[in-house]
Design a protein around this motif. Structure first.
Motif, mmCIF file in Angstrom:
data_model
loop_
_atom_site.group_PDB
_atom_site.id
_atom_site.type_symbol
_atom_site.label_atom_id
_atom_site.label_comp_id
_atom_site.label_asym_id
_atom_site.label_seq_id
_atom_site.Cartn_x
_atom_site.Cartn_y
_atom_site.Cartn_z
ATOM 1 N N ARG A 22 0.805 -1.098 -0.119
ATOM 2 C CA ARG A 22 0.115 0.087 0.009
ATOM 3 C C ARG A 22 0.891 1.286 0.130
ATOM 4 O O ARG A 22 0.556 2.240 -0.800
ATOM 5 C CB ARG A 22 -0.963 -0.071 1.177
ATOM 6 C CG ARG A 22 -2.160 -0.910 0.969
ATOM 7 C CD ARG A 22 -3.153 -0.694 2.287
ATOM 8 N NE ARG A 22 -2.660 -1.106 3.543
ATOM 9 C CZ ARG A 22 -2.921 -2.195 4.092
ATOM 10 N NH1 ARG A 22 -3.378 -3.261 3.489
ATOM 11 N NH2 ARG A 22 -2.451 -2.499 5.004
ATOM 12 N N LEU A 23 1.909 1.392 0.688
ATOM 13 C CA LEU A 23 2.820 2.420 0.866
ATOM 14 C C LEU A 23 3.577 2.659 -0.471
ATOM 15 O O LEU A 23 3.262 3.805 -1.110
ATOM 16 C CB LEU A 23 3.998 2.113 1.848
ATOM 17 C CG LEU A 23 5.085 3.200 2.134
ATOM 18 C CD1 LEU A 23 4.229 4.377 2.726
ATOM 19 C CD2 LEU A 23 6.044 2.617 2.935
ATOM 20 N N THR A 24 4.215 1.725 -1.192
ATOM 21 C CA THR A 24 4.571 2.050 -2.655
ATOM 22 C C THR A 24 3.655 2.248 -3.392
ATOM 23 O O THR A 24 4.157 3.030 -4.459
ATOM 24 C CB THR A 24 5.434 0.595 -2.764
ATOM 25 O OG1 THR A 24 4.597 -0.564 -2.788
ATOM 26 C CG2 THR A 24 6.563 0.579 -1.830
ATOM 27 N N SER A 25 2.442 1.801 -3.480
ATOM 28 C CA SER A 25 1.782 2.292 -4.570
ATOM 29 C C SER A 25 0.887 3.578 -4.471
ATOM 30 O O SER A 25 0.610 4.335 -5.339
ATOM 31 C CB SER A 25 0.476 1.140 -4.742
ATOM 32 O OG SER A 25 -0.375 1.033 -3.445
ATOM 33 N N THR A 26 0.814 4.076 -2.910
ATOM 34 C CA THR A 26 0.378 5.327 -2.894
ATOM 35 C C THR A 26 1.372 6.550 -2.997
ATOM 36 O O THR A 26 1.133 7.381 -3.441
ATOM 37 C CB THR A 26 -0.114 5.339 -1.511
ATOM 38 O OG1 THR A 26 -1.100 4.526 -1.181
ATOM 39 C CG2 THR A 26 -0.895 6.806 -1.126
ATOM 40 N N VAL A 27 2.719 6.171 -2.443
ATOM 41 C CA VAL A 27 3.619 7.177 -2.368
ATOM 42 C C VAL A 27 5.157 6.328 -3.102
ATOM 43 O O VAL A 27 6.002 6.259 -2.461
ATOM 44 C CB VAL A 27 4.135 7.654 -1.169
ATOM 45 C CG1 VAL A 27 3.137 8.930 -0.694
ATOM 46 C CG2 VAL A 27 4.005 6.720 -0.186
ATOM 47 N N LEU A 92 -1.783 5.125 7.488
ATOM 48 C CA LEU A 92 -2.375 5.043 6.120
ATOM 49 C C LEU A 92 -1.506 6.020 5.302
ATOM 50 O O LEU A 92 -1.121 7.273 5.441
ATOM 51 C CB LEU A 92 -3.952 5.750 5.982
ATOM 52 C CG LEU A 92 -5.047 4.847 6.807
ATOM 53 C CD1 LEU A 92 -6.359 5.473 6.754
ATOM 54 C CD2 LEU A 92 -4.844 3.373 6.504
ATOM 55 N N PRO A 93 -0.995 5.648 3.890
ATOM 56 C CA PRO A 93 0.133 6.264 3.250
ATOM 57 C C PRO A 93 -0.517 7.516 2.686
ATOM 58 O O PRO A 93 0.469 8.315 2.223
ATOM 59 C CB PRO A 93 0.470 5.111 2.416
ATOM 60 C CG PRO A 93 -0.463 4.069 2.179
ATOM 61 C CD PRO A 93 -1.166 4.151 3.778
ATOM 62 N N GLN A 94 -1.967 7.660 2.522
ATOM 63 C CA GLN A 94 -2.371 8.439 1.763
ATOM 64 C C GLN A 94 -1.792 10.262 2.591
ATOM 65 O O GLN A 94 -1.943 11.190 1.840
ATOM 66 C CB GLN A 94 -3.795 8.661 1.556
ATOM 67 C CG GLN A 94 -4.781 8.480 2.664
ATOM 68 C CD GLN A 94 -5.063 7.070 2.956
ATOM 69 O OE1 GLN A 94 -4.163 6.100 2.716
ATOM 70 N NE2 GLN A 94 -6.477 6.786 3.107
ATOM 71 N N TYR A 95 -1.480 10.030 3.965
ATOM 72 C CA TYR A 95 -1.356 11.109 4.569
ATOM 73 C C TYR A 95 0.236 11.416 4.690
ATOM 74 O O TYR A 95 0.752 12.506 5.232
ATOM 75 C CB TYR A 95 -1.748 11.106 6.047
ATOM 76 C CG TYR A 95 -3.157 10.667 6.083
ATOM 77 C CD1 TYR A 95 -4.229 11.864 5.986
ATOM 78 C CD2 TYR A 95 -3.693 9.489 6.656
ATOM 79 C CE1 TYR A 95 -5.507 11.582 6.067
ATOM 80 C CE2 TYR A 95 -5.245 9.291 6.674
ATOM 81 C CZ TYR A 95 -5.805 10.532 6.424
ATOM 82 O OH TYR A 95 -7.462 10.175 6.399
ATOM 83 N N ILE A 96 1.209 10.618 4.004
ATOM 84 C CA ILE A 96 2.572 11.073 3.763
ATOM 85 C C ILE A 96 2.862 12.493 3.464
ATOM 86 O O ILE A 96 3.500 13.202 3.954
ATOM 87 C CB ILE A 96 3.320 9.724 2.943
ATOM 88 C CG1 ILE A 96 3.018 8.519 3.907
ATOM 89 C CG2 ILE A 96 4.762 10.463 3.006
ATOM 90 C CD1 ILE A 96 3.968 8.445 5.015
ATOM 91 N N HIS A 97 2.352 12.852 1.992
ATOM 92 C CA HIS A 97 2.527 14.029 1.559
ATOM 93 C C HIS A 97 2.063 15.219 2.410
ATOM 94 O O HIS A 97 2.784 16.011 2.591
ATOM 95 C CB HIS A 97 2.059 14.083 0.265
ATOM 96 C CG HIS A 97 2.531 13.324 -0.747
ATOM 97 N ND1 HIS A 97 4.129 13.232 -0.893
ATOM 98 C CD2 HIS A 97 2.265 12.521 -1.772
ATOM 99 C CE1 HIS A 97 4.450 12.481 -1.991
ATOM 100 N NE2 HIS A 97 3.306 12.033 -2.424
ATOM 101 N N ASP A 98 0.942 15.031 3.024
ATOM 102 C CA ASP A 98 0.529 16.159 4.077
ATOM 103 C C ASP A 98 1.522 16.227 5.259
ATOM 104 O O ASP A 98 1.990 17.494 5.695
ATOM 105 C CB ASP A 98 -0.686 15.665 4.820
ATOM 106 C CG ASP A 98 -1.815 15.869 3.692
ATOM 107 O OD1 ASP A 98 -1.839 16.293 2.767
ATOM 108 O OD2 ASP A 98 -3.116 14.965 4.080
ATOM 109 N N LEU A 99 2.262 15.165 5.556
ATOM 110 C CA LEU A 99 2.969 15.308 6.766
ATOM 111 C C LEU A 99 4.601 15.908 6.237
ATOM 112 O O LEU A 99 5.138 16.663 6.845
ATOM 113 C CB LEU A 99 3.681 13.877 7.293
ATOM 114 C CG LEU A 99 2.445 13.379 8.268
ATOM 115 C CD1 LEU A 99 2.516 11.744 8.519
ATOM 116 C CD2 LEU A 99 2.185 13.819 9.639
ATOM 117 N N GLU A 100 4.719 15.336 5.097
ATOM 118 C CA GLU A 100 6.102 16.095 4.239
ATOM 119 C C GLU A 100 5.778 17.659 4.213
ATOM 120 O O GLU A 100 6.882 18.670 4.588
ATOM 121 C CB GLU A 100 6.139 15.250 3.157
ATOM 122 C CG GLU A 100 6.870 14.122 3.078
ATOM 123 C CD GLU A 100 7.261 13.684 1.629
ATOM 124 O OE1 GLU A 100 8.139 13.225 1.208
ATOM 125 O OE2 GLU A 100 6.241 13.983 0.836
#
Length: 233
Positions: A22-27, A92-100
């Motif tokens: 899920r992580l690699t497919s999302t980010v 959930l990986p969809q929040y990775i870019h928000d944290l960045e």
């Protein structure tokens, strides 16, 4: 921004594969590193079979020690941002870019479940409220979800966490960095999933001990640590 997603894993052979997928497919643009924390199941074999980048710790250090091993890797390889990410599928990986994005203008970003949502009435949420109150008393800042394990750190904080053995990614460290290093902390609204499989670092007894230890550390022990004013710039 050069980001490393650090995934501490202890006995996560059932959850690790789906989590990384899920992580690699999302980010797909973000680097990640699994830290096998002395697992006694097939976690390390999952890493080898799938070609995951990983550190293989020879013994179980616990969550804080495993994450700090990843932080040292991030520091030595010049990453601008390091994100703590659970191997059990709860984050959930969809929040990775928000944290960045959040750590572009702050030092620490916490993925928070409770910025816009109330906490429940469980024993764990009671402990979270106690820690929240302790942080407010000692720093003046309100952190709604202090025990969230989904945290992002900028380059300045990566260096501090990597070079000081007493800098585990825990609420007492966040409180200490706010007070002693003038760290800017923000909360990013997130949702989290339920654990699907595997073995948690915490059971109810260790969770109670953790809450007590964090509260005592925030209220008393952290005041005996050195000032970090010289590192605040």
């Amino acid at each position: 921004m050069k980001t490393l997603i650090i995934i501490p894993a202890f006995n996560e052979e059932e959850s690790l594969g789906p989590t990384v997928s899920r992580l690699t497919s999302t980010v797909p643009d973000a680097d990640y590193l699994v830290v096998n924390d002395g697992s006694n199941d097939g976690t390390v074999q999952i890493c080898r079979d799938n070609g995951y980048p990983f550190l293989d710790l020879p013994c179980n250090l616990g969550l804080a020690g495993a994450f700090q091993a990843g932080i040292k890797y991030a520091y030595r390889h010049g990453y601008d941002c390091a994100i703590q990410f659970d191997a059990d599928g709860q984050h959930l990986p969809q929040y990775i870019h928000d944290l960045e994005k959040a750590v572009e203008t702050s030092d620490i970003a916490i993925g928070s479940r409770f910025v816009n949502q109330p906490k429940g009435n469980s024993l764990r949420m009671f402990g979270s409220n106690i820690i929240q109150s302790a942080i407010k008393i000692t720093t003046g800042q309100v952190i709604h979800d202090p025990t969230s394990g989904m945290r992002a750190f900028n380059k300045r904080i990566i260096k501090m966490l990597a070079l000081d053995l007493n800098m585990g990614p825990e609420p007492d460290t966040v409180s200490y960095l706010i007070r002693a290093a003038h760290a800017r902390v923000v909360e990013v609204p997130v949702q989290m999933a339920e654990r699907e499989a595997g073995e948690s670092y915490f059971n109810w007894k260790s969770s109670a001990k953790y809450m007590l230890r964090m509260t005592l550390s925030i209220l008393f022990i952290q005041f005996f640590r050195k000032s970090l004013d010289g590192d605040a710039a």
